[in-house]
Design a protein around this motif. Structure first.
Motif, mmCIF file in Angstrom:
data_model
loop_
_atom_site.group_PDB
_atom_site.id
_atom_site.type_symbol
_atom_site.label_atom_id
_atom_site.label_comp_id
_atom_site.label_asym_id
_atom_site.label_seq_id
_atom_site.Cartn_x
_atom_site.Cartn_y
_atom_site.Cartn_z
ATOM 1 N N ARG A 281 -12.023 32.915 -44.535
ATOM 2 C CA ARG A 281 -12.621 33.846 -43.573
ATOM 3 C C ARG A 281 -13.028 33.034 -42.312
ATOM 4 O O ARG A 281 -14.203 33.057 -41.756
ATOM 5 N N SER A 282 -12.249 31.927 -42.123
ATOM 6 C CA SER A 282 -12.647 31.144 -40.690
ATOM 7 C C SER A 282 -11.449 30.830 -40.115
ATOM 8 O O SER A 282 -10.567 30.290 -40.593
ATOM 9 N N SER A 283 -11.164 31.344 -38.764
ATOM 10 C CA SER A 283 -10.037 31.001 -38.078
ATOM 11 C C SER A 283 -10.095 29.488 -37.513
ATOM 12 O O SER A 283 -8.849 28.811 -37.462
ATOM 13 N N MET A 317 -10.296 36.701 -30.631
ATOM 14 C CA MET A 317 -10.601 37.177 -31.632
ATOM 15 C C MET A 317 -10.560 38.974 -31.856
ATOM 16 O O MET A 317 -11.552 39.656 -31.481
ATOM 17 N N THR A 320 -11.989 40.586 -34.772
ATOM 18 C CA THR A 320 -13.590 40.576 -34.658
ATOM 19 C C THR A 320 -13.979 41.693 -33.499
ATOM 20 O O THR A 320 -15.075 42.334 -33.723
ATOM 21 N N ALA A 359 -18.204 32.306 -33.229
ATOM 22 C CA ALA A 359 -17.515 31.032 -33.620
ATOM 23 C C ALA A 359 -16.465 31.402 -34.793
ATOM 24 O O ALA A 359 -16.791 32.692 -35.160
ATOM 25 N N GLY A 360 -15.494 30.507 -34.876
ATOM 26 C CA GLY A 360 -14.429 30.959 -36.038
ATOM 27 C C GLY A 360 -14.813 30.631 -37.352
ATOM 28 O O GLY A 360 -14.376 29.951 -38.010
ATOM 29 N N ILE A 361 -15.973 31.156 -37.773
ATOM 30 C CA ILE A 361 -16.453 30.769 -39.154
ATOM 31 C C ILE A 361 -16.794 32.099 -39.863
ATOM 32 O O ILE A 361 -17.091 33.072 -39.192
ATOM 33 N N PRO A 362 -16.994 32.021 -41.200
ATOM 34 C CA PRO A 362 -17.317 33.197 -41.783
ATOM 35 C C PRO A 362 -18.585 33.993 -41.347
ATOM 36 O O PRO A 362 -19.535 33.147 -41.024
ATOM 37 N N ALA A 363 -18.578 35.003 -41.204
ATOM 38 C CA ALA A 363 -19.450 36.087 -40.866
ATOM 39 C C ALA A 363 -20.192 35.687 -39.401
ATOM 40 O O ALA A 363 -21.444 36.451 -39.245
ATOM 41 N N ALA A 364 -19.553 35.137 -38.548
ATOM 42 C CA ALA A 364 -19.992 34.835 -37.455
ATOM 43 C C ALA A 364 -19.950 36.323 -36.655
ATOM 44 O O ALA A 364 -20.883 36.669 -35.767
ATOM 45 N N GLY A 365 -18.898 37.117 -36.727
ATOM 46 C CA GLY A 365 -18.823 38.357 -36.357
ATOM 47 C C GLY A 365 -19.889 39.371 -36.438
ATOM 48 O O GLY A 365 -20.574 40.204 -35.566
ATOM 49 N N ASP A 394 -14.421 40.908 -43.253
ATOM 50 C CA ASP A 394 -14.434 39.587 -42.629
ATOM 51 C C ASP A 394 -13.150 38.819 -42.938
ATOM 52 O O ASP A 394 -12.157 38.248 -42.103
ATOM 53 N N ARG A 397 -10.382 40.915 -40.656
ATOM 54 C CA ARG A 397 -10.580 40.637 -39.379
ATOM 55 C C ARG A 397 -10.277 39.141 -39.067
ATOM 56 O O ARG A 397 -9.677 38.851 -38.052
ATOM 57 N N THR A 398 -10.346 38.164 -39.846
ATOM 58 C CA THR A 398 -10.058 36.766 -39.711
ATOM 59 C C THR A 398 -8.538 36.656 -39.719
ATOM 60 O O THR A 398 -7.876 36.067 -38.456
ATOM 61 N N ASN A 401 -7.430 37.830 -36.419
ATOM 62 C CA ASN A 401 -7.664 36.841 -35.306
ATOM 63 C C ASN A 401 -6.562 35.981 -35.080
ATOM 64 O O ASN A 401 -6.044 35.594 -34.138
HETATM 65 N N1 ASP Z 1 -14.758 35.111 -39.425
HETATM 66 C C1 ASP Z 1 -14.221 35.417 -38.253
HETATM 67 C C2 ASP Z 1 -13.325 34.046 -37.811
HETATM 68 O O1 ASP Z 1 -13.372 33.002 -38.076
HETATM 69 C C3 ASP Z 1 -15.158 35.546 -37.426
HETATM 70 C C4 ASP Z 1 -16.148 36.919 -37.683
HETATM 71 O O2 ASP Z 1 -16.846 36.669 -38.453
HETATM 72 O O3 ASP Z 1 -15.705 37.800 -37.111
HETATM 73 O O4 ASP Z 1 -12.192 34.345 -37.221
#
Ligand code: ASP
Length: 423
Positions: A281-283, A317, A320, A359-365, A394, A397-398, A401
């Motif tokens: 879950r992190s790009s 993204m 996202t 940010a490209g991290i989990p749940a950022a969206g 998540d 969508r990741t 992305n």
């Molecule tokens: N987890 C997504 C990503 O890293 C960002 C998001 O939470 O949408 O690409």
């Protein structure tokens, strides 16, 4: 079967085994002897994530600086930038519009004429989420632009802040091109060797992906199970349907038409990176794999790879952007509010900005949705509605992305005259 092919089957198998293991041993379950399977899942997943994160900063620095310094002296750097940016904005907007269309057709926020919010009794948002959201708004986006210039590049690297790091590396690479011949050669040689070393280490980390991904998937399933999702099924279907349409129809069409390349072959090459994006879950964490697949799998030059991908992992993204739009529209519908045309245009524009800022991290969206809710004047508590289902969305969508970044890389490489892409 080639080694890379067998890797993506191994990852897929690990993913399924992880889901199975998480369902069999939910969080809190113990084995005879008192061993908690959850702690094993957590250990394996965390180890893999840490290893991925370990390579990001030096890999990025080596890749961008050697890429920019290597091509900066030639013409065409500005052109590459405009193409890359053009790809980001066009595909993200396309994604948002697909989402907007579907959410208007399916109308997941109202079931049998009753807004979902009423059915679910719109609970309070958990306090830690409320704390995260405090003071967020469109002004946040301006802050992101400002923070792109690091006041301390070493701190930016230490804290893993991608955009300021990318900015500094680009400037550094450009500066190298202006040095005298001997100095330029020394610098370039150093950064190219650093990059080669980091790619080697990345390869070793990738080889452990099946074990890490097993742990991550088992951990997620063991934590959330399947129950919490029932009232949100229609909303989930809307997001997933739109993601599917965008990633399997529109992006492949662009790869085929603009890049004149076979999308299915590209998908095969990218499979390990997409599956990793899905489970981490992190790009950003997936970036080392994405770069490996694009350079060593698809045969794109380092020049294009090092421009399109690191930047794309943070600001491009599609998944996202689409999700932001559908989620904000869903929350509006769930509150019984019908957004008019102008409000929907506002949703589209803020969804685009929010996806750039995420940010490209989990749940950022998830956190960035608050920017849209504020812009259109919806209560932030609406976020509580979509929390339960967010981890699954998540994941998807990741993956989208990363898929969009990778499609951009091969298409741009082709328009730059690279003829051995995906051959
Ligand atoms: N987890 C997504 C990503 O890293 C960002 C998001 O939470 O949408 O690409």
């Amino acid at each position: 079967m080639t080694r890379k092919n067998s890797l993506h089957w191994q990852i897929l198998l690990a993913l399924l085994l992880g889901v199975g293991a998480g369902l069999i041993w939910p969080r809190g379950a113990t084995l005879p002897g008192g061993l908690e399977p959850y702690s094993v899942f957590d250990f394996l997943g965390t180890l893999f994530l840490r290893a991925l994160k370990m390579v990001i900063v030096p890999l990025l620095a080596g890749s961008i600086i050697s890429g920019v310094a290597g091509v900066g002296a030639q013409r065409g750097l500005g052109r590459l930038f405009s193409k890359t940016f053009g790809w980001y904005v066009t595909t993200s907007l396309m994604a948002i519009l697909v989402g907007l269309l579907l959410v208007n057709i399916i109308h997941p926020g109202v079931i049998d004429g009753v807004p979902v919010g009423e059915r679910m009794g719109l609970g309070e948002a958990p306090p830690e989420l409320a704390a995260k959201l405090e003071g967020r708004g469109v002004g946040d986006i301006v802050g992101i632009v400002q923070r792109m210039v690091p006041d301390n590049p070493v701190a930016a690297a230490a804290e893993g802040q991608m955009l300021p790091l990318i900015f500094f590396c680009v400037i550094f690479g450009l500066a190298i091109t202006t040095l005298s011949e001997e100095r330029r050669k020394n610098q370039l040689g150093f950064w190219e060797s650093l990059f080669a070393t980091m790619m080697k280490i990345t390869g070793w980390v990738i080889a452990t992906a099946p074990v890490g991904i097993f742990g991550l998937m088992a951990k997620t399933t063991a934590t959330s199970g399947f129950e919490a999702f029932a009232p949100l099924a229609l909303y989930g279907v809307t997001v997933l349907g739109a993601l599917l349409i965008h990633s399997t129809i529109f992006l492949p069409l662009l790869v085929r038409i603009v890049g004149n390349l076979p999308p299915h072959r590209h998908a095969r090459v990218m499979a390990p990176a997409l599956l990793t994006a899905f489970s981490t879950r992190s790009s950003s964490a997936t970036l080392p794999l994405t770069m490996d697949r694009i350079e060593n799998g698809a045969g794109v030059s380092n020049r294009v790879t090092s421009f399109v991908l690191p930047l794309g992992a943070t600001i491009n993204m599609d998944g996202t952007a689409l999700y932001e739009c559908v989620a904000a529209m869903f929350i509006a519908q769930a509150y019984g509010v019908e957004l008019g045309f102008m409000s929907q245009v506002l949703v589209v524009m803020t969804a685009l900005l929010a996806s750039i800022g995420a940010a490209g991290i989990p749940a950022a969206g998830l956190v960035m949705i608050s920017v849209i809710l504020q812009a259109v004047g919806l209560p932030l508590e609406g976020l509580a509605l979509i929390l339960a289902i967010d981890p699954i969305l998540d994941m998807c969508r990741t993956a989208v992305n990363v898929w969009s970044d990778s499609c951009g890389a091969v298409v741009i490489a082709r328009t730059e005259g690279e003829s051995d892409v995906l051959t």
